[in-house]
Scaffold this motif. Structure first.
Motif, mmCIF file in Angstrom:
data_model
loop_
_atom_site.group_PDB
_atom_site.id
_atom_site.type_symbol
_atom_site.label_atom_id
_atom_site.label_comp_id
_atom_site.label_asym_id
_atom_site.label_seq_id
_atom_site.Cartn_x
_atom_site.Cartn_y
_atom_site.Cartn_z
ATOM 1 N N GLU A 139 17.483 -32.556 125.009
ATOM 2 C CA GLU A 139 16.695 -33.768 124.766
ATOM 3 C C GLU A 139 15.405 -33.763 125.580
ATOM 4 O OE1 GLU A 139 19.141 -37.127 125.471
ATOM 5 O OE2 GLU A 139 20.554 -36.678 123.863
ATOM 6 N N TYR A 143 15.345 -36.045 115.034
ATOM 7 C CA TYR A 143 16.184 -36.170 116.226
ATOM 8 C C TYR A 143 16.705 -37.600 116.394
ATOM 9 C CZ TYR A 143 17.115 -37.211 121.104
ATOM 10 O OH TYR A 143 17.668 -37.696 122.257
ATOM 11 N N ALA A 177 20.615 -38.726 116.232
ATOM 12 C CA ALA A 177 21.164 -39.198 117.505
ATOM 13 C C ALA A 177 21.612 -40.651 117.436
ATOM 14 C CB ALA A 177 20.136 -39.012 118.622
#
Length: 239
Positions: free
Chosen positions: A57, A107, A111
């Motif tokens: 991340e 992402y 997530a």
């Protein structure tokens, strides 16, 4: 200037041919689409992997911030000095502009999928690939398309730099107009780029609405996971 612009648009000869408005529009869309395609090839797999595993991340944040800070015109000029005036320098500069919003959208979409849904999928025996493709990806579509929307706006607006190295596109009107002190042509180029960006933004905004829950997007119940989630929920206390 507005009268001259209306006269220019009203002349059919300015719409046809290799230097006409239609051809310049096709060139501009082609440069933008190529940059977005290459950017997606880079950003989508990386975003899927990091969003699914939760690893790296910090890398994605640093990469996105670094690429956002790159000046597109400066990067393109530097690449032109290295490899001459070809299509590669402007496309590379546009790809660097497209990757951060695409990467962030993919992402963030993966997530932010409800972890209870993912846990239930694992409890049903789904493989990691099945969880990613059948559970996480469908539920992440709104944020993914939102990232594509942001990338499209930035790329379309910046694709005018291709004209700086004697390529085509709508930027040709801006750079040629500045060179000839023909500000009607500059205005034409600016308006065409703005109109194209607004049209594409409107279409992608519609796509974002279409992939929202309840509008045809795969939901938790559609994947057959709701029963598994219910089974994993703690039983209500009895009197």
């Amino acid at each position: 200037m507005l009268a001259d612009l209306a006269a220019y648009l009203g002349d059919g000869t300015n719409w046809a041919g290799s230097t006409g408005i239609l051809n310049r529009l096709v060139e501009h869309v082609g440069y933008s689409a190529l940059a977005l395609l290459v950017g997606a090839v880079i950003a989508v797999p990386l975003g899927l992997a990091i969003g699914h595993t939760g690893r790296g991340e910090g890398i994605i944040v640093g990469l996105a911030n670094t690429m956002r800070a790159l000046p597109s015109l400066g990067l393109m000029t530097f690449l032109v000095l290295l490899m001459s005036s070809t299509l590669i320098p402007p496309i590379t500069a546009l790809v660097a502009l497209a990757v951060p919003p695409l990467l962030a959208g993919v992402y963030a979409g993966i997530a932010n999928v409800d972890r209870s849904v993912v846990d239930a999928a694992r409890a049903m025996g789904m493989t990691e690939w099945q969880i990613l493709l059948r559970v996480e990806l469908p539920n992440a579509l709104p944020l993914i398309v939102g990232g594509l929307r942001g990338a499209t706006l930035q790329v379309v607006a910046t694709a005018t730099i291709a004209a700086f190295v004697n390529l085509g596109g709508l930027g040709r009107y801006i750079f040629d107009g500045l060179a000839l002190y023909d500000y009607t042509r500059v205005l034409l180029g600016a308006l065409l780029v703005t109109a194209l960006a607004l049209v594409l933004d409107g279409l992608l905004a519609l796509v974002v609405k279409l992939v929202q829950p309840g509008t045809g997007r795969m939901t938790v119940r559609d994947t057959g996971l709701q029963a598994a989630i219910d089974d994993r929920a703690p039983a209500a206390p009895t009197a």
